[in-house]
Design a protein around this motif. Sequence first.
Motif, PDB file in Angstrom:
ATOM      1  N   ARG A  82      38.445  14.415  38.656  1.00 29.24           N
ATOM      2  CA  ARG A  82      37.709  13.499  39.525  1.00 29.24           C
ATOM      3  C   ARG A  82      36.554  12.483  39.285  1.00 29.24           C
ATOM      4  O   ARG A  82      36.060  11.755  39.796  1.00 29.24           O
ATOM      5  CB  ARG A  82      37.198  14.302  40.841  1.00 29.24           C
ATOM      6  CG  ARG A  82      35.622  14.885  40.778  1.00 29.24           C
ATOM      7  CD  ARG A  82      35.256  15.642  42.006  1.00 29.24           C
ATOM      8  NE  ARG A  82      34.032  15.967  42.096  1.00 29.24           N
ATOM      9  CZ  ARG A  82      33.034  15.090  42.644  1.00 29.24           C
ATOM     10  NH1 ARG A  82      33.393  13.933  43.293  1.00 29.24           N
ATOM     11  NH2 ARG A  82      31.887  15.448  42.627  1.00 29.24           N
ATOM     12  N   TYR A  83      36.401  12.584  37.737  1.00 30.40           N
ATOM     13  CA  TYR A  83      35.501  11.782  37.231  1.00 30.40           C
ATOM     14  C   TYR A  83      36.212  10.611  36.154  1.00 30.40           C
ATOM     15  O   TYR A  83      35.354   9.627  36.388  1.00 30.40           O
ATOM     16  CB  TYR A  83      34.522  12.441  36.218  1.00 30.40           C
ATOM     17  CG  TYR A  83      33.355  13.237  37.008  1.00 30.40           C
ATOM     18  CD1 TYR A  83      32.001  12.737  36.994  1.00 30.40           C
ATOM     19  CD2 TYR A  83      33.731  14.568  37.721  1.00 30.40           C
ATOM     20  CE1 TYR A  83      31.222  13.371  37.908  1.00 30.40           C
ATOM     21  CE2 TYR A  83      32.737  15.152  38.423  1.00 30.40           C
ATOM     22  CZ  TYR A  83      31.328  14.430  38.294  1.00 30.40           C
ATOM     23  OH  TYR A  83      30.353  15.335  39.152  1.00 30.40           O
ATOM     24  N   ASP A  87      30.749   8.468  35.035  1.00 30.77           N
ATOM     25  CA  ASP A  87      29.717   9.731  35.099  1.00 30.77           C
ATOM     26  C   ASP A  87      29.555   9.839  36.396  1.00 30.77           C
ATOM     27  O   ASP A  87      28.444  10.574  36.886  1.00 30.77           O
ATOM     28  CB  ASP A  87      28.666   9.392  34.183  1.00 30.77           C
ATOM     29  CG  ASP A  87      27.955   8.033  34.413  1.00 30.77           C
ATOM     30  OD1 ASP A  87      28.065   7.508  35.465  1.00 30.77           O
ATOM     31  OD2 ASP A  87      27.012   7.652  33.527  1.00 30.77           O
ATOM     32  N   ARG A  88      30.111   9.476  37.413  1.00 28.99           N
ATOM     33  CA  ARG A  88      30.178   9.814  38.634  1.00 28.99           C
ATOM     34  C   ARG A  88      31.589  10.030  39.349  1.00 28.99           C
ATOM     35  O   ARG A  88      32.461   9.569  38.925  1.00 28.99           O
ATOM     36  CB  ARG A  88      29.645   8.516  39.663  1.00 28.99           C
ATOM     37  CG  ARG A  88      28.587   8.538  40.050  1.00 28.99           C
ATOM     38  CD  ARG A  88      27.964   7.027  40.636  1.00 28.99           C
ATOM     39  NE  ARG A  88      28.161   6.049  39.718  1.00 28.99           N
ATOM     40  CZ  ARG A  88      28.863   5.152  39.843  1.00 28.99           C
ATOM     41  NH1 ARG A  88      29.604   4.940  40.927  1.00 28.99           N
ATOM     42  NH2 ARG A  88      29.008   4.158  38.826  1.00 28.99           N
ATOM     43  N   ASN A 162      19.574  17.975  35.438  1.00 24.31           N
ATOM     44  CA  ASN A 162      20.656  17.252  36.227  1.00 24.31           C
ATOM     45  C   ASN A 162      20.763  16.039  35.314  1.00 24.31           C
ATOM     46  O   ASN A 162      20.324  14.918  35.382  1.00 24.31           O
ATOM     47  CB  ASN A 162      19.812  17.027  37.421  1.00 24.31           C
ATOM     48  CG  ASN A 162      20.898  16.035  38.452  1.00 24.31           C
ATOM     49  OD1 ASN A 162      22.082  15.823  37.728  1.00 24.31           O
ATOM     50  ND2 ASN A 162      20.358  15.548  39.407  1.00 24.31           N
ATOM     51  N   ARG A 163      21.308  16.336  34.122  1.00 21.89           N
ATOM     52  CA  ARG A 163      21.652  15.063  33.415  1.00 21.89           C
ATOM     53  C   ARG A 163      23.214  14.922  33.041  1.00 21.89           C
ATOM     54  O   ARG A 163      23.888  16.095  32.812  1.00 21.89           O
ATOM     55  CB  ARG A 163      20.982  14.864  31.706  1.00 21.89           C
ATOM     56  CG  ARG A 163      19.418  15.674  31.831  1.00 21.89           C
ATOM     57  CD  ARG A 163      18.757  14.693  32.083  1.00 21.89           C
ATOM     58  NE  ARG A 163      18.642  13.558  30.876  1.00 21.89           N
ATOM     59  CZ  ARG A 163      17.945  13.726  29.873  1.00 21.89           C
ATOM     60  NH1 ARG A 163      17.179  14.798  29.482  1.00 21.89           N
ATOM     61  NH2 ARG A 163      17.874  12.559  28.896  1.00 21.89           N
ATOM     62  N   MET A 170      33.340  18.589  27.348  1.00 18.87           N
ATOM     63  CA  MET A 170      32.897  17.537  28.362  1.00 18.87           C
ATOM     64  C   MET A 170      32.693  16.047  27.490  1.00 18.87           C
ATOM     65  O   MET A 170      32.392  16.197  26.444  1.00 18.87           O
ATOM     66  CB  MET A 170      31.476  17.681  28.861  1.00 18.87           C
ATOM     67  CG  MET A 170      31.599  18.884  29.907  1.00 18.87           C
ATOM     68  SD  MET A 170      30.270  19.569  30.712  1.00 18.87           S
ATOM     69  CE  MET A 170      29.696  20.934  29.514  1.00 18.87           C
ATOM     70  N   ASP A 171      33.419  15.369  28.292  1.00 18.52           N
ATOM     71  CA  ASP A 171      33.533  13.805  27.634  1.00 18.52           C
ATOM     72  C   ASP A 171      32.813  12.751  27.959  1.00 18.52           C
ATOM     73  O   ASP A 171      32.244  12.686  29.167  1.00 18.52           O
ATOM     74  CB  ASP A 171      34.893  13.453  27.592  1.00 18.52           C
ATOM     75  CG  ASP A 171      35.273  12.826  28.909  1.00 18.52           C
ATOM     76  OD1 ASP A 171      35.300  13.918  30.033  1.00 18.52           O
ATOM     77  OD2 ASP A 171      35.591  11.762  29.064  1.00 18.52           O
TER      78      ASP A 171
END
Length: 197
Positions: A82-83, A87-88, A162-163, A170-171
Amino acid sequence: MQDFHYTRARALLSNAEEIVSAETVTAAVKNVAAVLNQRFDNDETGAFPLVLGVMGGAVVFTGNLLPQLNFPLEFDYIHVTRYGDLDRGGEIVWKVIPRQDVTGRTIIVVDDILDEGETLAHVKQRLLDMGAAEVILAVFADKDLGRAKPVQADIVGLSIPNRFVVGFGMDAHGYWRNLPGLWVIRDTDKQVEAPAA
Ligand SMILES: O=P(O)(O)OC[C@H]1O[C@H](OP(=O)(O)OP(=O)(O)O)[C@H](O)[C@@H]1O
Ligand SMILES: Nc1nc2[nH]cnc2c(=O)[nH]1
């Protein structure tokens, strides 16, 4: 085009900050394995769980975790995203749906990160709707958002700030899933756009 990707991948990482070392990652995976072994190694009901890795991000975590599990299991993968390149998070897209009959089975879903929780909430519900008896969510990282999520992980390797992180599966724009630790890319280094195809 190849040159562009090479240069952009290098540029993204050039000012990045490592926030979790490879050693910490290794210890976290070991802890997740220990919790699962504790539950299933001496399971008297003869549970034979189906482990489902959520591709693509779970590929590294799953590959590190599986050889540390001591009990009989079956493995397969599902592919949900879903990304995309952002990055959202956006809409959930299923690329590979569960292929086995999950009716009455214990399913261990393995994923790299629980961020807003939308992906795993959706995956869990789908498996329950398909008749799974139990769905255990095992995530490498749980991002601390400071607010409630639609689902909680049953087993967490690490709690992270929260970064937006890259590494250990993870990419960023498809790059750097291969890093053994977790890194945060500086915002100003994210701006380079890919040339039009
Ligand atoms: O908790 P959420 O906010 O829903 O985000 C978590 C999901 O995001 C990532 O997948 P992504 O969509 O980036 O696809 P990928 O695994 O192919 O990188 C990650 O692998 C999780 O499945
Ligand atoms: N690469 C990456 N993918 C994610 N998907 C959800 N959260 C994240 C994150 O922090 N990094």
